[in-house]
Enzyme design. Structure first.
Site, PDB file in Angstrom:
ATOM      1  N   TYR A 182       0.923  -0.719  -0.012  1.00  0.00           N
ATOM      2  CA  TYR A 182       0.189  -0.085   0.322  1.00  0.00           C
ATOM      3  C   TYR A 182       1.135   1.599   0.020  1.00  0.00           C
ATOM      4  CZ  TYR A 182      -3.417   3.116   1.538  1.00  0.00           C
ATOM      5  OH  TYR A 182      -3.846   4.875   1.327  1.00  0.00           O
ATOM      6  N   GLU A 270      -3.108   7.599  -4.385  1.00  0.00           N
ATOM      7  CA  GLU A 270      -3.236   6.218  -3.680  1.00  0.00           C
ATOM      8  C   GLU A 270      -3.396   5.153  -4.386  1.00  0.00           C
ATOM      9  OE1 GLU A 270      -6.153   4.286   0.342  1.00  0.00           O
ATOM     10  OE2 GLU A 270      -6.938   5.515  -1.956  1.00  0.00           O
TER      11      GLU A 270
END
Length: 458
Positions: A182, A270
């Site tokens: 992530y 993101e």
């Protein structure tokens, strides 16, 4: 409860819900002293995770959102490694794209419904078909699954019960990977600039990761003046557990992502997940990019990608007429000039037992047309049972607001109580205009009286 955010230079504020309901264990993980340490992160330190990623993502925001296929196209233009693929509007187009990918040695094909919400893979369509992300083996299956997505609404935990209509699907190659990571880049007020958030636990909601194990989240601040340095990207890559050629490749990808973030006036980039393939290459598999609408004048090409069909119609109308609007969950519509006055109005409504349905600031120089359009936005909300107008005439004159209120009430054909409190420049003239308008308006003597009347009118 609400908090105020905005830019102090021009007193342009916006009020958003606070996030005090999040457990403190989800908020802390590393110290500010480790942010500027070229050698990496201090695993024993603690600091606050920016709440930007921990807030309710269904909340309305005045940022531009792009579809995944648009984000990946933009990323590719900045040298960021993404999967080969194209967007399709029909099942036939999806099949053709799949055939092209197979001819280029794609071993796996993926079809993704394109909406402005996360959780697509675990979502379901209004037809009962499950999964807005499908991993398939051939072009025929791609066509069949695309036909089940296109023209139907996909419902996820971020869309609300009505879901969002799918008009496009992204068809791209699959990649075989050994790890899911992530990574996100965003502006953080507490650090006065960009920060990078990363975790070895990608492919899942970052909120769940933070709640389960706060130490799994790593944060690094980047100097807004100097930009990202190699020691910054290396520190992030090391925090992700990468080494050797993988670390160097990740550094390049992270630096390209940061360049995109700054050059495009993004508020958030993101990547979830960022994956490491069996060949040791780093791919950005899924992306969500938000942009600051204040930068639209210098990012025209990007803002032309805006898909208004994915947005609340009230937000679209508000942006068209330069109104500051945020929808809330109450039943008393508010129209006010000035963010501070709007906040006070909403607080008093709450104090007297009511609930505001929105934040709507018409600004200090509102025209009659803007006032009328503001009324249309308020009355389009099926939850609104009464409207409270609270205007302090300074730059904008009370008689201008009164004219807009009268015209709006006549044109919109209001069938709900309308409470108006006016004070300031030309207030006597405005009150006479309202009295002689033959429009049913409840005049309030002061703000407290207005709030009481609005709550009692429901």
């Amino acid at each position: 409860m609400l908090r105020r955010v905005g830019k102090t230079q021009n007193l342009s504020f916006c009020y958003l819900p606070t996030f005090s309901s999040f457990p403190q264990s989800t908020v802390y993980n590393r110290s500010i002293s480790s942010f500027y340490n070229p050698r990496g992160f201090d695993p024993s330190a603690t600091c606050r995770i920016p709440r930007t990623l921990l807030r309710n993502r269904t909340m309305q925001r005045r940022f531009l959102n792009l579809h995944e296929y648009q984000s990946k196209g933009l990323m590719a233009s900045y040298g960021i490694r993404v999967q080969k693929g194209k967007v399709a509007s029909t099942p036939e187009e999806a099949k053709t794209i799949a055939e092209e990918l197979v001819s280029e040695d794609a071993k796996e094909l993926i079809v993704k419904a394109q909406i402005h919400a996360g959780g697509r893979g675990h979502g379901h369509f209004d037809t009962g078909f499950r999964g807005g992300v499908q991993v398939l083996g051939n072009a025929k299956e791609v066509e069949e699954n695309a036909s089940k997505m296109l023209g139907n609404s996909l419902i996820t935990k971020q869309t609300g019960p009505k879901g969002q209509l799918v008009s496009k699907v992204l068809v791209h190659e699959g990649v075989t990977f050994s790890r899911e990571l992530y990574l996100a880049i965003l502006m953080d007020r507490s650090h006065h600039g960009p920060i990078i958030i990363c975790s070895k636990e990608g492919g899942m909601d970052i909120e769940d990761v933070a709640a389960k194990d706060p130490t799994a989240i790593h944060t690094r601040a980047i100097s807004i003046e100097k930009g990202i340095a190699r020691y910054d990207s290396m520190a992030v890559a090391e925090a992700l557990g990468l080494a050797g050629k993988q670390l160097l490749d990740a550094c390049h990808q992270i630096e390209h992502l940061y360049n995109l973030f700054i050059s495009c006036d993004a508020t958030q980039v993101e990547i979830n997940p960022m994956v490491v393939t069996d060949e040791g290459l780093v791919y950005c598999v899924d992306a969500k990019i938000n942009f600051d609408e204040n930068a639209s004048f210098r990012q025209e090409e990007i803002f032309q990608m805006r898909d208004e069909s994915m947005e609340d119609a009230r937000d679209v109308a508000a942006s068209k007429y330069n109104l500051n609007y945020i929808g809330l969950n109450g039943n008393i519509g508010c129209m006010v000039n000035g963010a501070g006055l709007a906040m006070a109005t909403m607080d008093l409504i709450q104090l007297h037992g009511g609930a505001p349905a929105n934040f709507l600031d018409v600004g200090g120089a509102a025209s009659e047309k803007q006032v009328e359009e503001a009324f249309k936005i308020l009355t389009s909300d099926i939850n609104v049972k009464a409207i409270l107008v609270n205007i302090f005439g300074g730059i904008v004159k009370c008689d201008t607001i009164a004219a807009g209120i009268i015209n709006a009430a006549k044109n919109v054909k209001m069938e709900m109580p309308l409470i108006v409190r006016l004070e300031g420049t030309n207030v006597d003239k405005a009150r006479k205009m309202i009295e002689g308008s033959n429009v049913e308006i409840l005049a309030a003597a002061n703000l407290d009286d207005a709030a009481r009347m609005a709550v009692a009118a429901i």
